[in-house]
Design an enzyme around this catalytic site. Sequence first.
Site, PDB file in Angstrom:
ATOM      1  N   LYS A 121      54.086-104.716 -39.438  1.00  0.00           N
ATOM      2  CA  LYS A 121      53.618-103.854 -40.689  1.00  0.00           C
ATOM      3  C   LYS A 121      54.885-103.121 -41.160  1.00  0.00           C
ATOM      4  O   LYS A 121      55.599-102.782 -41.856  1.00  0.00           O
ATOM      5  CB  LYS A 121      52.719-102.664 -41.464  1.00  0.00           C
ATOM      6  CG  LYS A 121      51.777-103.619 -40.805  1.00  0.00           C
ATOM      7  CD  LYS A 121      49.947-103.248 -41.473  1.00  0.00           C
ATOM      8  CE  LYS A 121      49.143-104.018 -40.921  1.00  0.00           C
ATOM      9  NZ  LYS A 121      47.908-103.178 -41.616  1.00  0.00           N
ATOM     10  N   LYS A 149      44.123-117.024 -40.188  1.00  0.00           N
ATOM     11  CA  LYS A 149      42.967-116.881 -40.527  1.00  0.00           C
ATOM     12  C   LYS A 149      42.493-116.211 -41.757  1.00  0.00           C
ATOM     13  O   LYS A 149      43.232-116.191 -42.454  1.00  0.00           O
ATOM     14  CB  LYS A 149      42.789-115.766 -39.872  1.00  0.00           C
ATOM     15  CG  LYS A 149      41.408-114.636 -40.038  1.00  0.00           C
ATOM     16  CD  LYS A 149      41.383-113.134 -38.685  1.00  0.00           C
ATOM     17  CE  LYS A 149      40.649-112.601 -39.507  1.00  0.00           C
ATOM     18  NZ  LYS A 149      40.791-111.048 -38.564  1.00  0.00           N
ATOM     19  N   LYS A 197      43.071-111.001 -46.745  1.00  0.00           N
ATOM     20  CA  LYS A 197      44.044-110.758 -48.368  1.00  0.00           C
ATOM     21  C   LYS A 197      44.980-111.072 -48.159  1.00  0.00           C
ATOM     22  O   LYS A 197      45.174-111.555 -49.416  1.00  0.00           O
ATOM     23  CB  LYS A 197      43.122-109.245 -48.364  1.00  0.00           C
ATOM     24  CG  LYS A 197      42.171-109.201 -48.984  1.00  0.00           C
ATOM     25  CD  LYS A 197      41.272-109.686 -50.509  1.00  0.00           C
ATOM     26  CE  LYS A 197      39.647-109.830 -49.896  1.00  0.00           C
ATOM     27  NZ  LYS A 197      39.618-110.472 -51.574  1.00  0.00           N
TER      28      LYS A 197
END
Length: 336
Positions: A113, A197, A200
Amino acid sequence: MTQRVFSAMQPTSDSLQLGNYLGALVQWVALQDGREAIYSVVDLHALTVAPDPATLTRRTRATAAQFLAAGVDPQRSTLFVQSHVPQHAELTWILSTFTGMGEAGRMTQFKDKSAKAGQSGTNVGLFTYPVLMAADILLYDTDVVPVGEDQRQHLELSRDLAQRLNSRLGEGTVTVPEPHIVKEVAKIYDLQDPTAKMSKSSSSPHGVIDILDEPQEIAKRIRSAVTDTETVIRFDRGSKPGVSNLLTIYSAFTGRPVDDIVADYEGKMYGHLKGDLADVVVGALAPVREATMEWIESPEKLDSVLAQGAAKASVIAQATLERIGGRMGLLPLAHR
């Protein structure tokens, strides 16, 4: 002695998606039987992405409502919002003094991230996120934690910190948690990119099924799911990921072995499988959606359940915090 289980989700969207539901929430409901279950909506974790305040409030209630609608029973479990129990933040500070900089910096999610956000877009909260997660777990003397592969590293940090506290402050300071990984739990993949996967962060919203989606939208997304150029319905994750994903979802909702489902569709087309699966998923999620809306439309009732859960959680959390603080030499507050 009854095992205590703890698990949580962030309120990062208005609706949980199918992977959350099948991979975690269904497990939570089952774990209420024979265990002391503690579940939380971890809103402090969500602050690392600077959410809009009104949106965060709405999503926190909506997430809790979906837990309840799916079968989390406040009579059998403790359900609360993380920020309602301030001991989470207090223990995070204590645990941060036991955590090395290199140890925290090696966390895969932080590296991923922060690489995407850059130095200017990365905050200290993102860096210490795993320490707060460890506090969430250790605060309740948790025996087992339902965990997916993507969170295994964070749980390992929790275990390392627990062992460190016990080594420095004495055995029994905290419980060392164990992972609870249910092997047969389905891993759900994106309907448009069945090699990824379901998430969102998917590149296409059409690849994700939200449990609060309208029934016709759920059916549409299943019917438009990516498959392949063959016509044979069989399970083969390597060469037929799209069909295999549909079969996995079908099996997860019905409890039937994949092989039995494949046998039912011998000689049939993908359209038959998709149509039947759409009916299965819509039928299963409709009562969850309806119950969720009832909770959302009764915020006072929902807030009361969460307040009661926070009160129960606070008793356990405060006892743990005082035990750790006392062994560290923190001066206890004198009773008036």
